[in-house]
Design a protein around this motif. Sequence first.
Motif, PDB file in Angstrom:
ATOM      1  N   UNK A  25       0.778  -1.246  -0.003  1.00 27.14           N
ATOM      2  CA  UNK A  25       0.042  -0.065   0.047  1.00 27.14           C
ATOM      3  C   UNK A  25       0.884   1.343  -0.054  1.00 27.14           C
ATOM      4  N   UNK A  26       2.148   1.151   0.391  1.00 29.98           N
ATOM      5  CA  UNK A  26       2.988   2.202   0.468  1.00 29.98           C
ATOM      6  C   UNK A  26       3.886   2.411  -0.845  1.00 29.98           C
ATOM      7  N   UNK A  27       3.176   3.235  -1.768  1.00 27.71           N
ATOM      8  CA  UNK A  27       4.079   3.246  -2.910  1.00 27.71           C
ATOM      9  C   UNK A  27       5.138   3.978  -3.177  1.00 27.71           C
ATOM     10  N   UNK A  28       5.370   4.838  -2.370  1.00 31.75           N
ATOM     11  CA  UNK A  28       6.636   5.476  -1.927  1.00 31.75           C
ATOM     12  C   UNK A  28       7.697   4.612  -1.546  1.00 31.75           C
ATOM     13  N   UNK A  29       7.358   3.965  -0.485  1.00 30.80           N
ATOM     14  CA  UNK A  29       8.442   2.696   0.097  1.00 30.80           C
ATOM     15  C   UNK A  29       8.691   1.717  -1.095  1.00 30.80           C
ATOM     16  N   UNK A  30       7.646   1.439  -1.809  1.00 31.04           N
ATOM     17  CA  UNK A  30       7.923   0.259  -2.676  1.00 31.04           C
ATOM     18  C   UNK A  30       8.972   0.395  -3.714  1.00 31.04           C
ATOM     19  N   UNK A  31       9.549   1.902  -3.898  1.00 31.68           N
ATOM     20  CA  UNK A  31      10.548   2.177  -4.956  1.00 31.68           C
ATOM     21  C   UNK A  31      11.825   1.792  -4.307  1.00 31.68           C
ATOM     22  N   UNK A  32      11.870   1.679  -3.027  1.00 26.66           N
ATOM     23  CA  UNK A  32      13.161   1.171  -2.401  1.00 26.66           C
ATOM     24  C   UNK A  32      13.163  -0.390  -2.133  1.00 26.66           C
ATOM     25  N   UNK A  33      12.193  -0.958  -2.342  1.00 28.73           N
ATOM     26  CA  UNK A  33      12.178  -2.308  -2.141  1.00 28.73           C
ATOM     27  C   UNK A  33      13.052  -3.241  -3.194  1.00 28.73           C
ATOM     28  N   UNK A  34      13.867  -4.308  -2.825  1.00 25.50           N
ATOM     29  CA  UNK A  34      14.610  -5.128  -3.692  1.00 25.50           C
ATOM     30  C   UNK A  34      14.530  -6.272  -3.147  1.00 25.50           C
ATOM     31  N   UNK A  35      14.601  -7.292  -4.184  1.00 27.42           N
ATOM     32  CA  UNK A  35      14.280  -8.735  -3.604  1.00 27.42           C
ATOM     33  C   UNK A  35      15.275  -9.848  -4.606  1.00 27.42           C
ATOM     34  N   UNK A  36      15.981 -10.584  -3.881  1.00 25.35           N
ATOM     35  CA  UNK A  36      16.979 -11.421  -4.635  1.00 25.35           C
ATOM     36  C   UNK A  36      16.286 -12.932  -4.144  1.00 25.35           C
ATOM     37  N   UNK A  37      15.446 -13.578  -4.701  1.00 23.93           N
ATOM     38  CA  UNK A  37      14.677 -14.721  -4.263  1.00 23.93           C
ATOM     39  C   UNK A  37      15.837 -15.752  -4.256  1.00 23.93           C
ATOM     40  N   UNK A  38      16.793 -15.785  -5.124  1.00 25.75           N
ATOM     41  CA  UNK A  38      17.597 -17.040  -5.187  1.00 25.75           C
ATOM     42  C   UNK A  38      18.601 -17.093  -3.662  1.00 25.75           C
ATOM     43  N   UNK A  39      18.864 -15.782  -3.198  1.00 22.99           N
ATOM     44  CA  UNK A  39      19.611 -15.853  -1.896  1.00 22.99           C
ATOM     45  C   UNK A  39      18.517 -15.355  -0.707  1.00 22.99           C
ATOM     46  N   UNK A  40      17.146 -15.365  -0.937  1.00 23.55           N
ATOM     47  CA  UNK A  40      16.497 -14.965   0.147  1.00 23.55           C
ATOM     48  C   UNK A  40      16.567 -13.622   0.701  1.00 23.55           C
ATOM     49  N   UNK A  41      17.011 -12.768  -0.189  1.00 22.72           N
ATOM     50  CA  UNK A  41      17.332 -11.510   0.519  1.00 22.72           C
ATOM     51  C   UNK A  41      16.422 -10.657   0.184  1.00 22.72           C
ATOM     52  N   UNK A  42      15.857  -9.640   1.118  1.00 29.39           N
ATOM     53  CA  UNK A  42      14.890  -8.605   0.871  1.00 29.39           C
ATOM     54  C   UNK A  42      15.513  -7.125   1.596  1.00 29.39           C
ATOM     55  N   UNK A  43      15.685  -6.095   0.859  1.00 26.47           N
ATOM     56  CA  UNK A  43      15.815  -5.047   1.636  1.00 26.47           C
ATOM     57  C   UNK A  43      15.190  -3.742   0.937  1.00 26.47           C
ATOM     58  N   UNK A  44      15.186  -2.669   1.733  1.00 29.01           N
ATOM     59  CA  UNK A  44      14.694  -1.391   1.513  1.00 29.01           C
ATOM     60  C   UNK A  44      15.755  -0.474   1.236  1.00 29.01           C
ATOM     61  N   UNK A  45      16.187  -0.255   0.105  1.00 26.74           N
ATOM     62  CA  UNK A  45      17.618   0.485  -0.232  1.00 26.74           C
ATOM     63  C   UNK A  45      18.585  -0.240   0.194  1.00 26.74           C
ATOM     64  N   UNK A  46      19.466  -0.124   1.304  1.00 32.53           N
ATOM     65  CA  UNK A  46      20.453  -0.814   1.807  1.00 32.53           C
ATOM     66  C   UNK A  46      20.134  -1.671   3.247  1.00 32.53           C
ATOM     67  N   UNK A  47      18.927  -1.524   3.755  1.00 31.54           N
ATOM     68  CA  UNK A  47      18.385  -1.826   5.105  1.00 31.54           C
ATOM     69  C   UNK A  47      17.587  -3.167   4.875  1.00 31.54           C
ATOM     70  N   UNK A  48      17.937  -4.431   5.678  1.00 34.19           N
ATOM     71  CA  UNK A  48      17.345  -5.396   5.508  1.00 34.19           C
ATOM     72  C   UNK A  48      15.731  -5.257   6.029  1.00 34.19           C
ATOM     73  N   UNK A  49      14.799  -6.022   5.570  1.00 41.25           N
ATOM     74  CA  UNK A  49      13.446  -5.783   5.812  1.00 41.25           C
ATOM     75  C   UNK A  49      13.067  -7.286   6.097  1.00 41.25           C
ATOM     76  N   UNK A  50      11.904  -7.217   6.969  1.00 37.13           N
ATOM     77  CA  UNK A  50      11.400  -8.674   7.520  1.00 37.13           C
ATOM     78  C   UNK A  50       9.785  -8.578   7.314  1.00 37.13           C
ATOM     79  N   UNK A  51       9.448  -9.157   6.332  1.00 38.99           N
ATOM     80  CA  UNK A  51       7.893  -9.193   5.860  1.00 38.99           C
ATOM     81  C   UNK A  51       7.069 -10.121   6.739  1.00 38.99           C
ATOM     82  N   UNK A  52       6.170  -9.614   7.445  1.00 38.24           N
ATOM     83  CA  UNK A  52       5.216 -10.327   8.226  1.00 38.24           C
ATOM     84  C   UNK A  52       3.923 -10.623   7.448  1.00 38.24           C
ATOM     85  N   UNK A  53       3.638 -11.960   7.833  1.00 40.77           N
ATOM     86  CA  UNK A  53       2.303 -12.325   6.904  1.00 40.77           C
ATOM     87  C   UNK A  53       0.994 -11.818   7.456  1.00 40.77           C
TER      88      UNK A  53
END
Length: 254
Positions: A202-230
């Motif tokens: 829902x946060x379009x501005x924050x989504x611009x900083x979201x990056x994901x590497x599925x092979x390594x299981x890495x999710x970041x916002x810019x350079x900051x790690x992010x933990x996604x809650x279900x």
Amino acid sequence: MPLPNDTLNLLVEYIKEQGPYVLASPEDAEHFRNAKRKMQNAKVEEKKEEKKFEVSLSPPPKPAVKYEPPAPKPVVIARAVVKEEAHPPAKPSFDLSGVRNILSVVAPELAILNEIPNDAMAKKISERWKTKNQSAPISILVYQEPPEQRALLDQVARALDVYFGPAKIVQAEGIEKDKQWGAFLSVADLKMVIVCDYTLWQLNGLMQFYKETPAQGVRVLGNVPIFLLPDLSLYLKDSLLKRSLWKALCQKLS
């Protein structure tokens, strides 16, 4: 008592013998006649004065009023008035072409701007300190969660603050509105951002900083790690899932 007829006759004969003036002399009679005339003349003059006074008190006759039709009212054209208000007088323009030519020769490194620069960016930069102060090393973002889910996130924040250092709830609405996610993520002490997955979408501005590497299981916002809650409603239905959530957080932060 009435006088006898003989006495009356004798009195009449006596008066005739005495002439026309019985009780007064001719001079006295003339005096009284003149006095009587003056009194009569005075009464006549007094009546004339009264009539004259009455006439003077009566209001003068009103002059005849001539009917004149009312003057026609001026017609105001609304369109013309609106046009005048919508288009204020143009500001006087100055020809600065000569100054531009001189500056291009004397100081070619100077940039000449045609419009005054907008200070919106400067205002945003000046407000960044407020956004930076909202963060903590472990920041849990909340947006529009229901009260029950918000209470669960408060409990998670308190537990993380005890075991892993400073952690706090951060309101995402103001940062999203002011487009200050860059300033928020640039804080050097920020170690991890925790947010629900549906809140992130829902946060379009924050989504611009979201990056994901599925092979390594890495999710970041810019350079900051992010933990996604279900979906947090699942944890409210089954308390056993809270244990698995806590284990996952401990593993991520260790």
